[in-house]
Design an enzyme around this catalytic site. Structure first.
Site, PDB file in Angstrom:
ATOM      1  N   CYS A   1      58.948 -58.317  56.916  1.00  0.00           N
ATOM      2  CA  CYS A   1      58.087 -58.729  55.808  1.00  0.00           C
ATOM      3  C   CYS A   1      56.756 -59.143  56.415  1.00  0.00           C
ATOM      4  O   CYS A   1      56.688 -60.163  57.109  1.00  0.00           O
ATOM      5  CB  CYS A   1      58.727 -59.884  55.043  1.00  0.00           C
ATOM      6  SG  CYS A   1      57.719 -60.453  53.671  1.00  0.00           S
TER       7      CYS A   1
ATOM      8  N   CYS B   1      52.208 -56.091  49.394  1.00  0.00           N
ATOM      9  CA  CYS B   1      53.335 -55.870  50.313  1.00  0.00           C
ATOM     10  C   CYS B   1      52.737 -55.642  51.705  1.00  0.00           C
ATOM     11  O   CYS B   1      52.075 -54.616  51.928  1.00  0.00           O
ATOM     12  CB  CYS B   1      54.140 -54.649  49.852  1.00  0.00           C
ATOM     13  SG  CYS B   1      55.511 -54.258  50.961  1.00  0.00           S
TER      14      CYS B   1
HETATM   15  N1  LIG Z   1      60.792 -55.496  49.841  1.00  0.00           N
HETATM   16  C1  LIG Z   1      60.681 -55.236  51.280  1.00  0.00           C
HETATM   17  C2  LIG Z   1      60.745 -56.550  52.063  1.00  0.00           C
HETATM   18  C3  LIG Z   1      59.571 -57.412  51.817  1.00  0.00           C
HETATM   19  C4  LIG Z   1      58.376 -56.795  52.452  1.00  0.00           C
HETATM   20  C5  LIG Z   1      57.057 -57.208  51.858  1.00  0.00           C
HETATM   21  N2  LIG Z   1      57.085 -58.394  51.062  1.00  0.00           N
HETATM   22  C6  LIG Z   1      56.046 -57.375  52.970  1.00  0.00           C
HETATM   23  O1  LIG Z   1      55.175 -58.234  52.880  1.00  0.00           O
HETATM   24  O2  LIG Z   1      56.142 -56.616  53.955  1.00  0.00           O
HETATM   25  C7  LIG Z   1      61.870 -54.436  51.732  1.00  0.00           C
HETATM   26  O3  LIG Z   1      62.931 -54.526  51.133  1.00  0.00           O
HETATM   27  O4  LIG Z   1      61.715 -53.737  52.746  1.00  0.00           O
END
Ligand SMILES: N[C@H](CCC[C@H](N)C(=O)O)C(=O)O
Length: 329
Positions: A80, A230
Site C-alpha cells: 500500500c 491509490c
Molecule cells: N487495494 C490494494 C491495497 C491498497 C493499495 C492502495 N491503497 C495504495 O495506496 O497502494 C490491493 O488490494 O492491492
C-alpha cells in the site's frame, strides 16, 4: 489503553494499529474482522476508511517495523503506497529517525522523511517494489499472454489498451482521453468477481495525460472500490506512462500525479527490464485523529467508548491541495 491513528495519504484513508501496544498480537482472522469493522462507512469509526495498516516489529537490519495491509473488505494486500507513507511517519516519530526501511510482505523498502509540503503537512518518500509484469506475479490468466503491455482488450473495455504491472500488488492500467467512472466501476467490479481474468483480483486505474510528466489517475481498488487515491496504482501508472509515452516522459524529473484526493509526486527510473526499473512515491502523511480505546474493545469491535482526539492537520492539507492544484493544472 491503546491508540489507533486515523491517517491519509492523498486522501486514501487508513487506520494504523501498532501491534506492539497489545498484550499479544491479533490473529489474521481477528485483523480481517477488525479491518471490516473499523473501515465500514456507516458502522465503522470516524466514517470508516479504505484499509487497516498493521505495524509490527521487524527482525531485518535497519528495518524499524513491518507493515501489513488489510483492505476495507478484510482482504490482505501485498502493498500500500499511500499507507506506507503514513506508517513511515508513525515509525519516524516513534524512533526519531528520518531514513530507514520498512518490512513489507515481499520487500524491505527504503523510506525517507521529505520536507513538509506546506506548514503542518508532513511528507515522506517511499520506495515501491518489487516490480513485475509477469502474468504469474499478477496473477493474470488472459489467453496465456506472458504479460500485458499496451494491449487492446475488447473484453475489458472497447477501444482501450491495457497494461498490467505488479508492485507487487496487482494493477491494470489504461490511458484514456476522458475517464468514465461507469466504465471503470463496471470493469473494476467484473475483474474482482470470482473466476475473473485476475484470479486474485486487481486494482484498476484509468489515467488521463495532462502534459509532460503530468497525469490524473482514478483507481477502482480491489477490496475497497473507488478511492480518492491509490499509491501503488499511481506508481504503476507512472511506470506505464514512462514506457508507453516516452516523448512525454522526462526521466530527469518527478511526475506530478493528480487524483480525486489531491496529488502526489512519483519518480521513475526505467531499467533494461521492468524488474530493474525503480519507483518512488512522494506525498503527504497526514494524521487526522488519534483514537484511544481499551484492548478489550478493540478485540470485540466495540467503539462506543473510544475517545477521539482530532488533529488540525486536515485543514492544513486541504489548504495545501487548494493552492497546489491551482499551480499544477
Ligand atoms: N487495494 C490494494 C491495497 C491498497 C493499495 C492502495 N491503497 C495504495 O495506496 O497502494 C490491493 O488490494 O492491492
Amino acid at each position: 489503553m491503546l491508540t489507533l491513528i486515523k491517517a491519509h495519504g492523498s486522501g486514501n484513508q487508513f487506520f494504523l494499529l501498532d501491534q506492539n501496544q497489545l498484550t499479544q498480537p491479533l490473529t489474521i482472522n481477528a485483523l480481517t474482522r477488525l479491518a471490516r469493522q473499523l473501515c465500514h462507512p456507516q458502522t465503522g469509526l470516524l466514517g470508516g476508511a479504505d484499509g487497516l495498516l498493521v505495524i509490527a516489529s521487524s527482525t531485518i537490519p535497519d528495518c524499524l517495523g513491518a507493515m501489513r495491509v488489510f483492505n476495507a473488505d478484510g482482504s490482505e494486500a501485498k502493498m500500500c503506497g499511500n499507507g506506507l507513507r503514513t506508517v513511515s511517519r508513525y515509525l519516524a516519530e516513534k524512533t526519531g529517525k528520518s531514513r530507514f526501511r520498512i518490512t513489507t510482505l515481499e520487500a524491505n523498502l527504503n523510506v525517507t522523511r521529505s520536507a513538509n509540503l506546506a506548514p503542518n503537512v508532513p511528507a515522506f518518500s517511499v520506495q515501491i517494489a518489487p516490480i513485475s509484469m509477469a502474468a504469474m506475479d499478477l496473477p493474470l490468466a488472459y489467453h496465456q499472454l506472458p504479460e500485458l503491455l499496451n494491449v487492446p482488450i475488447p473484453e475489458f473495455a472497447a477501444h482501450q489498451t491495457f497494461t498490467a504491472i505488479a508492485v507487487p500488488n496487482p494493477h491494470l492500467i489504461s490511458f484514456v482521453d476522458q475517464i468514465s467512472l461507469d466504465t471503470l466501476g463496471e470493469l473494476g467490479q467484473r475483474l474482482n468477481a470470482p473466476n475473473s481474468y485476475f484470479p486474485e483480483g486487481v486494482n484498476v486505474s484509468f489515467a488521463k495525460i495532462l502534459g509532460p510528466n503530468r497525469l490524473f489517475v482514478q483507481t477502482y481498488e480491489r477490496g475497497v472500490g473507488f478511492t480518492n487515491a491509490c499509491g501503488t496504482g499511481m506508481s504503476a501508472t507512472s511506470l506505464a506512462f514512462a514506457m508507453q509515452h516516452p516523448t512525454q516522459f522526462d526521466p530527469t524529473s518527478d511526475l506530478t500525479v493528480l487524483n480525486p484526493g489531491g496529488l502526489v509526486k512519483t519518480h521513475v527510473t526505467l531499467g533494461k527490464t521492468v524488474a530493474t526499473s525503480t519507483l518512488r512515491l512522494i506525498g503527504n502523511a497526514t494524521f487526522t485523529a488519534k483514537v484511544t480505546l481499551t484492548e478489550k474493545d478493540l478485540r470485540t469491535g466495540s467503539f462506543a467508548q473510544a475517545h477521539i482526539d482530532t488533529t488540525n492537520e486536515e485543514a492544513a492539507y486541504q489548504t495545501f491541495i487548494h493552492h497546489a492544484k491551482q499551480t499544477v493544472l
